[in-house]
Scaffold this motif. Sequence first.
Motif, PDB file in Angstrom:
ATOM      1  N   THR A 248      65.725 -71.269  85.439  1.00  0.00           N
ATOM      2  CA  THR A 248      66.758 -70.238  85.495  1.00  0.00           C
ATOM      3  C   THR A 248      66.075 -68.886  85.578  1.00  0.00           C
ATOM      4  O   THR A 248      65.169 -68.595  84.792  1.00  0.00           O
ATOM      5  CB  THR A 248      67.640 -70.296  84.230  1.00  0.00           C
ATOM      6  OG1 THR A 248      68.197 -71.601  84.117  1.00  0.00           O
ATOM      7  CG2 THR A 248      68.748 -69.259  84.283  1.00  0.00           C
ATOM      8  N   ILE A 249      66.532 -68.077  86.516  1.00  0.00           N
ATOM      9  CA  ILE A 249      66.008 -66.718  86.656  1.00  0.00           C
ATOM     10  C   ILE A 249      66.970 -65.781  85.947  1.00  0.00           C
ATOM     11  O   ILE A 249      68.165 -65.755  86.241  1.00  0.00           O
ATOM     12  CB  ILE A 249      65.879 -66.325  88.139  1.00  0.00           C
ATOM     13  CG1 ILE A 249      64.959 -67.301  88.866  1.00  0.00           C
ATOM     14  CG2 ILE A 249      65.366 -64.890  88.264  1.00  0.00           C
ATOM     15  CD1 ILE A 249      64.954 -67.158  90.374  1.00  0.00           C
ATOM     16  N   GLY A 250      66.445 -65.025  84.989  1.00  0.00           N
ATOM     17  CA  GLY A 250      67.271 -64.099  84.219  1.00  0.00           C
ATOM     18  C   GLY A 250      67.491 -62.789  84.949  1.00  0.00           C
ATOM     19  O   GLY A 250      66.927 -62.543  86.021  1.00  0.00           O
ATOM     20  N   PRO A 251      68.290 -61.901  84.353  1.00  0.00           N
ATOM     21  CA  PRO A 251      68.608 -60.605  84.965  1.00  0.00           C
ATOM     22  C   PRO A 251      67.374 -59.733  85.238  1.00  0.00           C
ATOM     23  O   PRO A 251      67.383 -58.906  86.140  1.00  0.00           O
ATOM     24  CB  PRO A 251      69.517 -59.924  83.952  1.00  0.00           C
ATOM     25  CG  PRO A 251      69.998 -60.990  83.040  1.00  0.00           C
ATOM     26  CD  PRO A 251      68.993 -62.097  83.095  1.00  0.00           C
ATOM     27  N   SER A 252      66.310 -59.954  84.472  1.00  0.00           N
ATOM     28  CA  SER A 252      65.094 -59.163  84.660  1.00  0.00           C
ATOM     29  C   SER A 252      64.271 -59.637  85.855  1.00  0.00           C
ATOM     30  O   SER A 252      63.296 -58.989  86.237  1.00  0.00           O
ATOM     31  CB  SER A 252      64.222 -59.246  83.402  1.00  0.00           C
ATOM     32  OG  SER A 252      63.705 -60.568  83.257  1.00  0.00           O
ATOM     33  N   GLY A 253      64.661 -60.774  86.440  1.00  0.00           N
ATOM     34  CA  GLY A 253      63.902 -61.332  87.556  1.00  0.00           C
ATOM     35  C   GLY A 253      62.813 -62.289  87.119  1.00  0.00           C
ATOM     36  O   GLY A 253      62.030 -62.764  87.933  1.00  0.00           O
ATOM     37  N   ARG A 254      62.759 -62.595  85.850  1.00  0.00           N
ATOM     38  CA  ARG A 254      61.781 -63.549  85.314  1.00  0.00           C
ATOM     39  C   ARG A 254      62.474 -64.866  85.001  1.00  0.00           C
ATOM     40  O   ARG A 254      63.678 -64.901  84.727  1.00  0.00           O
ATOM     41  CB  ARG A 254      61.150 -63.018  84.025  1.00  0.00           C
ATOM     42  CG  ARG A 254      60.380 -61.749  84.223  1.00  0.00           C
ATOM     43  CD  ARG A 254      58.908 -62.020  84.186  1.00  0.00           C
ATOM     44  NE  ARG A 254      58.170 -60.779  84.242  1.00  0.00           N
ATOM     45  CZ  ARG A 254      57.097 -60.637  84.994  1.00  0.00           C
ATOM     46  NH1 ARG A 254      56.668 -61.621  85.728  1.00  0.00           N
ATOM     47  NH2 ARG A 254      56.453 -59.504  85.013  1.00  0.00           N
ATOM     48  N   ILE A 255      61.687 -65.924  84.990  1.00  0.00           N
ATOM     49  CA  ILE A 255      62.220 -67.232  84.629  1.00  0.00           C
ATOM     50  C   ILE A 255      62.424 -67.261  83.116  1.00  0.00           C
ATOM     51  O   ILE A 255      61.492 -67.005  82.355  1.00  0.00           O
ATOM     52  CB  ILE A 255      61.277 -68.359  85.093  1.00  0.00           C
ATOM     53  CG1 ILE A 255      61.257 -68.411  86.618  1.00  0.00           C
ATOM     54  CG2 ILE A 255      61.688 -69.699  84.506  1.00  0.00           C
ATOM     55  CD1 ILE A 255      60.319 -69.423  87.217  1.00  0.00           C
ATOM     56  N   THR A 256      63.646 -67.547  82.709  1.00  0.00           N
ATOM     57  CA  THR A 256      63.954 -67.574  81.276  1.00  0.00           C
ATOM     58  C   THR A 256      63.844 -68.979  80.709  1.00  0.00           C
ATOM     59  O   THR A 256      63.482 -69.146  79.546  1.00  0.00           O
ATOM     60  CB  THR A 256      65.367 -67.025  81.008  1.00  0.00           C
ATOM     61  OG1 THR A 256      66.315 -67.762  81.784  1.00  0.00           O
ATOM     62  CG2 THR A 256      65.453 -65.547  81.374  1.00  0.00           C
ATOM     63  N   THR A 257      64.190 -69.984  81.497  1.00  0.00           N
ATOM     64  CA  THR A 257      64.034 -71.375  81.061  1.00  0.00           C
ATOM     65  C   THR A 257      63.463 -72.176  82.220  1.00  0.00           C
ATOM     66  O   THR A 257      63.811 -71.951  83.379  1.00  0.00           O
ATOM     67  CB  THR A 257      65.368 -72.018  80.624  1.00  0.00           C
ATOM     68  OG1 THR A 257      66.281 -72.002  81.724  1.00  0.00           O
ATOM     69  CG2 THR A 257      65.976 -71.300  79.441  1.00  0.00           C
ATOM     70  N   ALA A 258      62.579 -73.101  81.880  1.00  0.00           N
ATOM     71  CA  ALA A 258      61.995 -73.983  82.891  1.00  0.00           C
ATOM     72  C   ALA A 258      61.637 -75.295  82.219  1.00  0.00           C
ATOM     73  O   ALA A 258      61.147 -75.311  81.090  1.00  0.00           O
ATOM     74  CB  ALA A 258      60.753 -73.343  83.507  1.00  0.00           C
ATOM     75  N   LYS A 259      61.919 -76.388  82.922  1.00  0.00           N
ATOM     76  CA  LYS A 259      61.537 -77.700  82.407  1.00  0.00           C
ATOM     77  C   LYS A 259      61.298 -78.639  83.575  1.00  0.00           C
ATOM     78  O   LYS A 259      61.899 -78.488  84.651  1.00  0.00           O
ATOM     79  CB  LYS A 259      62.610 -78.269  81.477  1.00  0.00           C
ATOM     80  CG  LYS A 259      63.905 -78.601  82.165  1.00  0.00           C
ATOM     81  CD  LYS A 259      64.882 -79.252  81.214  1.00  0.00           C
ATOM     82  CE  LYS A 259      66.137 -79.610  82.006  1.00  0.00           C
ATOM     83  NZ  LYS A 259      66.896 -80.642  81.411  1.00  0.00           N
ATOM     84  N   ALA A 260      60.394 -79.573  83.366  1.00  0.00           N
ATOM     85  CA  ALA A 260      60.135 -80.599  84.372  1.00  0.00           C
ATOM     86  C   ALA A 260      61.295 -81.593  84.298  1.00  0.00           C
ATOM     87  O   ALA A 260      61.457 -82.286  83.299  1.00  0.00           O
ATOM     88  CB  ALA A 260      58.801 -81.283  84.113  1.00  0.00           C
ATOM     89  N   SER A 261      62.114 -81.616  85.321  1.00  0.00           N
ATOM     90  CA  SER A 261      63.289 -82.496  85.310  1.00  0.00           C
ATOM     91  C   SER A 261      62.943 -83.905  85.761  1.00  0.00           C
ATOM     92  O   SER A 261      63.565 -84.861  85.319  1.00  0.00           O
ATOM     93  CB  SER A 261      64.400 -81.923  86.182  1.00  0.00           C
ATOM     94  OG  SER A 261      63.948 -81.746  87.508  1.00  0.00           O
ATOM     95  N   GLN A 262      61.944 -84.027  86.624  1.00  0.00           N
ATOM     96  CA  GLN A 262      61.449 -85.331  87.062  1.00  0.00           C
ATOM     97  C   GLN A 262      59.962 -85.196  87.320  1.00  0.00           C
ATOM     98  O   GLN A 262      59.517 -84.182  87.858  1.00  0.00           O
ATOM     99  CB  GLN A 262      62.130 -85.780  88.357  1.00  0.00           C
ATOM    100  CG  GLN A 262      63.586 -86.087  88.231  1.00  0.00           C
ATOM    101  CD  GLN A 262      64.154 -86.566  89.569  1.00  0.00           C
ATOM    102  OE1 GLN A 262      63.535 -86.426  90.619  1.00  0.00           O
ATOM    103  NE2 GLN A 262      65.340 -87.128  89.517  1.00  0.00           N
ATOM    104  N   SER A 263      59.209 -86.213  86.945  1.00  0.00           N
ATOM    105  CA  SER A 263      57.778 -86.168  87.201  1.00  0.00           C
ATOM    106  C   SER A 263      57.213 -87.570  87.319  1.00  0.00           C
ATOM    107  O   SER A 263      57.497 -88.431  86.484  1.00  0.00           O
ATOM    108  CB  SER A 263      57.051 -85.418  86.085  1.00  0.00           C
ATOM    109  OG  SER A 263      55.663 -85.426  86.327  1.00  0.00           O
ATOM    110  N   SER A 264      56.415 -87.766  88.350  1.00  0.00           N
ATOM    111  CA  SER A 264      55.660 -89.011  88.477  1.00  0.00           C
ATOM    112  C   SER A 264      54.170 -88.730  88.273  1.00  0.00           C
ATOM    113  O   SER A 264      53.336 -89.592  88.464  1.00  0.00           O
ATOM    114  CB  SER A 264      55.898 -89.639  89.857  1.00  0.00           C
ATOM    115  OG  SER A 264      55.473 -88.757  90.889  1.00  0.00           O
ATOM    116  N   LEU A 265      53.854 -87.504  87.869  1.00  0.00           N
ATOM    117  CA  LEU A 265      52.470 -87.067  87.704  1.00  0.00           C
ATOM    118  C   LEU A 265      51.793 -87.698  86.487  1.00  0.00           C
ATOM    119  O   LEU A 265      50.613 -87.992  86.511  1.00  0.00           O
ATOM    120  CB  LEU A 265      52.428 -85.547  87.604  1.00  0.00           C
ATOM    121  CG  LEU A 265      51.086 -84.872  87.755  1.00  0.00           C
ATOM    122  CD1 LEU A 265      50.464 -85.159  89.106  1.00  0.00           C
ATOM    123  CD2 LEU A 265      51.235 -83.376  87.570  1.00  0.00           C
TER     124      LEU A 265
END
Length: 74
Positions: free
Chosen positions: A39-56
């Motif tokens: 999610t990109i917040g009003p400041s233009g920075r990512i406020t939340t981030a999570k790996a939703s799928q990964s095969s790594l």
Amino acid sequence: DRDQIIAVINKNKGQIIYCYEKGLQAQPSIGGRVAVDFTIGPSGRITTAKASQSSLKSQFVESCMLAKMKTWQF
């Protein structure tokens, strides 16, 4: 807009590659895909981030990627 988001991702792709290469040093057999929800917040920075799928199967690389992404300015 979508084009601006893609431009920022492409500009910072090297940071993601860095995380992957650091992971390869510790675990040479890693490989796969990581999908990230963010999610990109009003400041233009990512406020939340999570790996939703990964095969790594590398928590180190995933965490590194998410940390780098949170520094990006959109």
